[in-house]
Design a protein around this motif. Structure first.
Motif, PDB file in Angstrom:
ATOM      1  N   LEU A   1     -11.471 -77.784  -6.911  1.00  0.00           N
ATOM      2  CA  LEU A   1     -10.281 -77.572  -6.097  1.00  0.00           C
ATOM      3  C   LEU A   1      -9.558 -76.334  -6.606  1.00  0.00           C
ATOM      4  N   HIS A   2      -8.725 -75.763  -5.767  1.00  0.00           N
ATOM      5  CA  HIS A   2      -8.061 -74.513  -6.127  1.00  0.00           C
ATOM      6  C   HIS A   2      -6.571 -74.630  -5.841  1.00  0.00           C
ATOM      7  N   ALA A   3      -5.786 -74.076  -6.769  1.00  0.00           N
ATOM      8  CA  ALA A   3      -4.330 -74.104  -6.632  1.00  0.00           C
ATOM      9  C   ALA A   3      -3.817 -72.714  -6.271  1.00  0.00           C
ATOM     10  N   TYR A   4      -2.977 -72.643  -5.235  1.00  0.00           N
ATOM     11  CA  TYR A   4      -2.369 -71.389  -4.792  1.00  0.00           C
ATOM     12  C   TYR A   4      -0.866 -71.441  -5.029  1.00  0.00           C
ATOM     13  N   ASP A   5      -0.299 -70.299  -5.371  1.00  0.00           N
ATOM     14  CA  ASP A   5       1.158 -70.167  -5.452  1.00  0.00           C
ATOM     15  C   ASP A   5       1.679 -70.086  -4.021  1.00  0.00           C
ATOM     16  N   ARG A   6       2.461 -71.079  -3.626  1.00  0.00           N
ATOM     17  CA  ARG A   6       2.890 -71.126  -2.226  1.00  0.00           C
ATOM     18  C   ARG A   6       3.690 -69.889  -1.841  1.00  0.00           C
ATOM     19  N   ALA A   7       4.467 -69.347  -2.795  1.00  0.00           N
ATOM     20  CA  ALA A   7       5.264 -68.160  -2.492  1.00  0.00           C
ATOM     21  C   ALA A   7       4.386 -66.944  -2.216  1.00  0.00           C
ATOM     22  N   ARG A   8       3.129 -66.980  -2.660  1.00  0.00           N
ATOM     23  CA  ARG A   8       2.247 -65.834  -2.443  1.00  0.00           C
ATOM     24  C   ARG A   8       1.309 -66.035  -1.258  1.00  0.00           C
ATOM     25  N   LEU A   9       1.402 -67.189  -0.600  1.00  0.00           N
ATOM     26  CA  LEU A   9       0.625 -67.421   0.609  1.00  0.00           C
ATOM     27  C   LEU A   9       1.417 -66.973   1.828  1.00  0.00           C
ATOM     28  N   SER A  10       0.692 -66.456   2.811  1.00  0.00           N
ATOM     29  CA  SER A  10       1.326 -65.996   4.042  1.00  0.00           C
ATOM     30  C   SER A  10       0.720 -66.740   5.218  1.00  0.00           C
ATOM     31  N   GLY A  11       1.343 -67.819   5.616  1.00  0.00           N
ATOM     32  CA  GLY A  11       0.868 -68.538   6.776  1.00  0.00           C
ATOM     33  C   GLY A  11      -0.158 -69.594   6.434  1.00  0.00           C
ATOM     34  N   PRO A  12      -0.798 -70.165   7.468  1.00  0.00           N
ATOM     35  CA  PRO A  12      -1.728 -71.283   7.277  1.00  0.00           C
ATOM     36  C   PRO A  12      -2.965 -70.891   6.469  1.00  0.00           C
ATOM     37  N   ILE A  13      -3.546 -71.914   5.843  1.00  0.00           N
ATOM     38  CA  ILE A  13      -4.824 -71.734   5.152  1.00  0.00           C
ATOM     39  C   ILE A  13      -5.947 -71.907   6.165  1.00  0.00           C
ATOM     40  N   GLY A  14      -6.922 -70.985   6.130  1.00  0.00           N
ATOM     41  CA  GLY A  14      -8.055 -71.054   7.043  1.00  0.00           C
ATOM     42  C   GLY A  14      -9.370 -70.913   6.301  1.00  0.00           C
ATOM     43  N   VAL A  15     -10.411 -71.399   6.945  1.00  0.00           N
ATOM     44  CA  VAL A  15     -11.778 -71.249   6.410  1.00  0.00           C
ATOM     45  C   VAL A  15     -12.623 -70.616   7.507  1.00  0.00           C
ATOM     46  N   ARG A  16     -13.214 -69.459   7.199  1.00  0.00           N
ATOM     47  CA  ARG A  16     -14.060 -68.768   8.182  1.00  0.00           C
ATOM     48  C   ARG A  16     -15.033 -67.856   7.464  1.00  0.00           C
ATOM     49  N   ARG A  17     -15.924 -67.252   8.238  1.00  0.00           N
ATOM     50  CA  ARG A  17     -16.819 -66.240   7.705  1.00  0.00           C
ATOM     51  C   ARG A  17     -16.063 -64.919   7.589  1.00  0.00           C
ATOM     52  N   ALA A  18     -16.448 -64.133   6.589  1.00  0.00           N
ATOM     53  CA  ALA A  18     -15.795 -62.844   6.396  1.00  0.00           C
ATOM     54  C   ALA A  18     -16.132 -61.913   7.551  1.00  0.00           C
ATOM     55  N   ARG A  19     -15.229 -60.961   7.781  1.00  0.00           N
ATOM     56  CA  ARG A  19     -15.447 -59.953   8.820  1.00  0.00           C
ATOM     57  C   ARG A  19     -15.868 -58.637   8.182  1.00  0.00           C
ATOM     58  N   ALA A  20     -16.573 -57.849   8.948  1.00  0.00           N
ATOM     59  CA  ALA A  20     -17.082 -56.566   8.447  1.00  0.00           C
ATOM     60  C   ALA A  20     -15.932 -55.706   7.929  1.00  0.00           C
ATOM     61  N   GLY A  21     -16.104 -55.164   6.729  1.00  0.00           N
ATOM     62  CA  GLY A  21     -15.116 -54.267   6.151  1.00  0.00           C
ATOM     63  C   GLY A  21     -14.054 -54.943   5.308  1.00  0.00           C
ATOM     64  N   GLU A  22     -13.994 -56.280   5.311  1.00  0.00           N
ATOM     65  CA  GLU A  22     -12.983 -56.966   4.516  1.00  0.00           C
ATOM     66  C   GLU A  22     -13.328 -56.907   3.030  1.00  0.00           C
ATOM     67  N   LYS A  23     -12.275 -56.880   2.208  1.00  0.00           N
ATOM     68  CA  LYS A  23     -12.438 -56.841   0.759  1.00  0.00           C
ATOM     69  C   LYS A  23     -11.553 -57.910   0.128  1.00  0.00           C
TER      70      LYS A  23
ATOM     71  N   ALA B   1     -12.214 -58.094 -10.174  1.00  0.00           N
ATOM     72  CA  ALA B   1     -13.186 -57.238  -9.496  1.00  0.00           C
ATOM     73  C   ALA B   1     -12.883 -57.186  -8.005  1.00  0.00           C
ATOM     74  N   ALA B   2     -12.875 -55.956  -7.461  1.00  0.00           N
ATOM     75  CA  ALA B   2     -12.694 -55.761  -6.021  1.00  0.00           C
ATOM     76  C   ALA B   2     -14.057 -55.870  -5.358  1.00  0.00           C
ATOM     77  N   ARG B   3     -14.201 -56.781  -4.405  1.00  0.00           N
ATOM     78  CA  ARG B   3     -15.508 -57.086  -3.825  1.00  0.00           C
ATOM     79  C   ARG B   3     -15.497 -56.820  -2.323  1.00  0.00           C
ATOM     80  N   ALA B   4     -16.517 -56.084  -1.878  1.00  0.00           N
ATOM     81  CA  ALA B   4     -16.729 -55.890  -0.449  1.00  0.00           C
ATOM     82  C   ALA B   4     -17.429 -57.127   0.090  1.00  0.00           C
ATOM     83  N   LEU B   5     -16.836 -57.761   1.091  1.00  0.00           N
ATOM     84  CA  LEU B   5     -17.332 -59.029   1.595  1.00  0.00           C
ATOM     85  C   LEU B   5     -18.444 -58.826   2.615  1.00  0.00           C
ATOM     86  N   ASP B   6     -19.362 -59.763   2.620  1.00  0.00           N
ATOM     87  CA  ASP B   6     -20.484 -59.767   3.555  1.00  0.00           C
ATOM     88  C   ASP B   6     -20.137 -60.711   4.711  1.00  0.00           C
TER      89      ASP B   6
END
Length: 841
Positions: free
Chosen positions: A272-294, A301-306
């Motif tokens: 499980l993962h804990a997030y700082d609520r003050a650093r979240l912006s809006g709802p939590i979602g689960v999806r596939r990454a989009r082209a160009g997202e990092k 480490a800065a990672r280019a997402l597939d």
């Protein structure tokens, strides 16, 4: 997975006398791999107590800063007076609570503590670091204890320094054992004790008041639970008991929120993962990454997402790699960090994300980014999808208990419907698999112990528990029954193969040839069946040679050897060179194995089904796509064939030994080889023999033997005058007349006659021998060439061949006249066929 025994006892009431080794033996018997049982604190002796630093005197007259401390240890020293202790660490101050070992104690590693004079003062004990206590590798500073513990408290018990830790190697199909819950279940079953399941918690029903969340890809994430805790004390830290459990399990305490999520993951197997609520912006979602997202992950480490990566998002984009690692932007803020604008110091509100992800998706993401994590290890092996809600509740309870927070009543849960996994199995199926009569009651009881629901009588319908995704068919269930009943209870029985299914003729010949060559002094050398064009060039094979047509591999182990071998010689000669270079100069090596000869008619191999036996047409199509794979035998020699000694001079290996190796092979098949001069790479053109045998009534080339060409020896770095033989075992087998028969044994004495014949130097000795055999008739038992002579008295281009002929009759003793007549007849045939002249006649 490292499992402290003290933690294991929290879920299973093991008898006090049970040790870690006892548990390990039971778990090993149940099929788990317990690598070690580490006994923590076995070499630690007290008194080791909590001390409070009353005063610190800085000693500045030395090269490095030294502190002379007065430490209150309560009544642990027997007087109640403070102890005077020398210490060089700088990370504590007056009023801090520390771990103090008093004179007479022994630290891990056999370090005895005594009162001694140092730096001009008497030090009455030692203030300990984490490393000195054997609970970590940090040696930079002193272990500072929480302030609530009184001076004089036993620190051995407080820090849980004495324990046993089982280090278990968990197989990929046993993912549930990457948790204390799973190991406790196995332990309870092994000892026949009840289990206190940590997942049996009262969890509130999902409602609409929870933190908003949504899942776009329900196949990759079939369950998502979100819980929120507010009002946390930013300065709160994990208590010692929780930190020590993490340390024993091989994890480093970091901060309260992270420690709690790691603790729950180890306890229940649910990451499980804990997030700082003050650093979240809006709802939590689960999806596939989009082209160009990092995404910048927690490791910086800065990672280019597939596009195949599954990510956790908010309105700003990805905030975590699902099941692998969270993002740095929503990391829990420590109380010492710079607060956000309008926010209190440190994190006071936490959003917990607990999900069940597809194992394949997580595994591919982790490998794609070369990012292994404890969470990914568990998701890859399968996590209990129904444990998400309980894990979230457990984390909420710990945060409320340890940081004074308040659990928000809202509970968010997004879940896809899951179909029941029923397996139909005969009640006697485990009996038939193991060959042991377990009985229906035992089968049902064992399946219920691992958490299965079982219904039925003779035919059982078994529903595996949610934490066992590896149970998919009847044989999986049979394996569970067998391992829990004990592998040691399985009887040792020899298989009973039906008659006529032993080794075939080809296999028997293969074994006989190996034994014969080994008996002749050769050593078997097994080589990889791969070669490259460089090896064929070194052998001096001409263009167009059939051995240059190879089968090329799609995925070769080495680019230098991308093809399957067409001859055994490259591997054997490389072994000869390597051993000669390492000081072994008298060498005789052999190998039997397959070579691969393309026919030119190969096609694309068909992919055969695995659900049923392939059809005959499919098998035939697969065979047609394969190259010919004849079995061959080869031998190589170098150095002395016979060593020098008190018995006389030695003899180097030569071409005749290579030919004799071929004859040794042929004799095992009952085949007689004929030898003729030939020119064939990689052999010397003047010292190369072609080996022939009669196959199906026709004279057939079966191999070559002789001395290697000097250019080949130079190219491969071989010893001078190295020799080799290679022959086709399959052709030799075809030439065999059938089952070898023993030669007849006569009780009558032999008659031996010698003859020396002078022939032209160009006449092969084999032709002379054939003529002698034909002329001698049935009385000839054996013929042996024992001398070859050339000299001026014979004339130029002439040679003398001396043979020993042995005659014997099966029914009588031969007379001198009969033996002489047979000899004369043999000589006459040789004179007529080869133009020979009897020497001395």
């Amino acid at each position: 997975m490292r499992a402290p025994l003290s933690w294991l006892r929290e879920y299973v009431d093991l008898p006090a006398a049970v040790t870690g080794r006892d548990v390990a033996e039971r778990l090993i018997a149940a099929g788990l791999e317990v690598e070690t049982v580490e006994r923590l604190g076995s070499d630690l002796t007290g008194p080791l107590v909590v001390g409070q630093v009353l005063a610190i005197e800085e000693l500045t007259e030395f090269k490095k800063p030294i502190r002379y401390c007065r430490v209150d240890v309560g009544t642990a020293n027997g007087t109640g007076e403070p102890q005077s202790i020398i210490c060089g660490a700088r990370n504590f101050r007056e009023g801090d609570k520390v771990a103090v070992i008093l004179p007479g104690g022994v630290l891990p590693g056999g370090f005895e503590i005594t009162a001694r004079k140092t730096y001009g003062k008497v030090s009455e004990g030692m203030i300990c670091s984490v490393r000195e206590l054997g609970i970590g590798d940090d040696h930079d500073g002193i272990l500072v204890l929480p302030p609530e513990h009184e001076p004089g408290t036993d620190a051995i018990e407080l820090l849980e320094l004495v324990d046993e830790v089982l280090d278990i190697s968990v197989n990929p199909d046993r993912g549930y054992c990457l948790s204390m819950r799973g190991l406790a279940r196995e332990t309870a079953t092994a000892f026949g004790l009840p289990l206190r399941d940590p997942a049996l918690l009262d969890v509130p029903e999902p409602n609409d008041a929870g933190y908003p969340a949504h899942v776009e890809d329900r196949t990759a994430c079939d369950r998502l639970v979100v819980r929120t805790v507010s009002g946390l004390r930013p300065e709160a830290h994990a208590p010692l008991w929780l930190q020590r459990r993490l340390q024993k399990a091989g994890m480093r305490p970091i901060s309260l929120a992270v420690d709690v999520t790691n603790y729950v993951m180890l306890e229940m197997g649910q990451p499980l993962h804990a997030y700082d609520r003050a650093r979240l912006s809006g709802p939590i979602g689960v999806r596939r990454a989009r082209a160009g997202e990092k995404l910048t992950t927690l490791d910086g480490a800065a990672r280019a997402l597939d596009p195949e990566d599954l990510v956790i998002t908010d309105n700003s984009g990805p905030v975590g790699l699902a099941g692998v690692m969270g993002g740095a932007d929503t990391e829990i803020a420590d109380a010492t960090e710079e607060p956000l604008v309008g926010q209190a110091e440190g994190t006071t509100e936490i959003v917990l994300e607990i999900a069940h992800f597809d194992p394949v998706s997580v595994a591919r993401t982790a490998r794609r980014h070369k990012l292994s994590s404890e969470a990914a290890r568990r998701f890859e092996r399968g996590v209990d999808p129904r444990a998400a809600a309980a894990a979230g509740q457990r984390a909420v309870d710990l945060l409320v208990l340890l940081a004074g927070g308040t659990a928000d009543p809202g509970v968010t849960e997004v879940a896809a419907p899951a179909a029941a996994r029923g397996i139909v199995i005969g009640a006697d199926h485990p009996d038939r698999v193991a060959g042991v009569a377990y009985g229906r009651e035992t089968v049902v009881r064992r399946l219920q112990e691992i958490g299965c629901d079982v219904a039925g009588t003779d035919e059982l319908t078994v529903t595996p528990p949610s934490w066992r995704p590896d149970l998919t068919d009847p044989n999986d269930l049979a394996e569970e029954v067998i391992r829990l009943e004990g592998y040691e209870a399985l009887p040792s029985t020899l298989p009973r193969p039906p008659a006529g299914r032993g080794l075939n003729a080809r296999q028997r010949l293969h074994r006989r040839v190996g034994r014969a060559l080994a008996g002749a002094g050769y050593v078997e050398a097994l080589n990889y069946p791969f070669l490259g064009p460089g090896a064929l060039d070194a052998l001096g094979l001409p263009e167009g040679d059939a051995r240059r047509t190879t089968v090329r591999l799609v995925n070769p182990l080495s680019d230098e050897a991308p093809s399957l071998r067409t001859t055994l010689l490259p591997g054997l000669l490389d072994a000869l060179r390597r051993n000669d270079g390492r000081g072994s100069h008298e060498l005789a090596l052999f190998e039997t194995g397959l070579v691969f000869r393309p026919t030119g008619h190969e096609g694309t191999a068909v992919r055969l089904p695995v659900t049923a036996r392939p059809a005959d047409e499919e098998i035939a199509a697969l065979d047609a796509a394969l190259p010919r794979q004849p079995r061959r035998v080869a031998a190589v020699l170098a150095g002395a064939r016979e060593r020098a000694g008190w018995w006389g001079a030695g003899r180097p290996a030569d071409w005749a030994d290579a030919i004799e190796a071929a004859r040794t092979v042929a004799r095992e098949a009952g085949v007689e080889l004929s030898v003729e001069n030939d020119q064939h790479a990689p052999w010397h053109p003047g010292r190369c023999a072609a080996l022939y045998a009669e196959v199906a009534g026709e004279k057939t080339l079966v191999g070559h033997a002789g001395e290697l060409h000097p250019r080949v020896i130079k190219a491969l770095g071989l010893p001078a005058r190295a020799c080799a033989m290679e022959a086709d075992l399959d052709l030799i087998e075809e030439a065999a007349s059938g089952v070898p028969t023993a030669p007849p044994v006569s009780s009558f004495p032999p008659a031996t006659q010698d003859v020396a014949l002078v022939v032209d130097a160009s006449v092969p000795a084999a032709d002379v021998e054939a003529a002698l055999r034909a002329g001698a008739g049935d009385l000839l038992e054996s013929l042996r060439l024992f001398d070859v002579f050339t000299g001026e008295q014979l004339g130029a281009g002439r040679k003398s061949l001396a043979y020993a002929l042995k005659f014997r009759a099966a029914d009588r003793t031969l007379t001198a006249e009969e033996a002489t007549a047979a000899r004369e007849s043999a000589v006459a045939a040789a004179v007529e066929r080869t133009g020979a002249a009897q020497r001395g006649a």
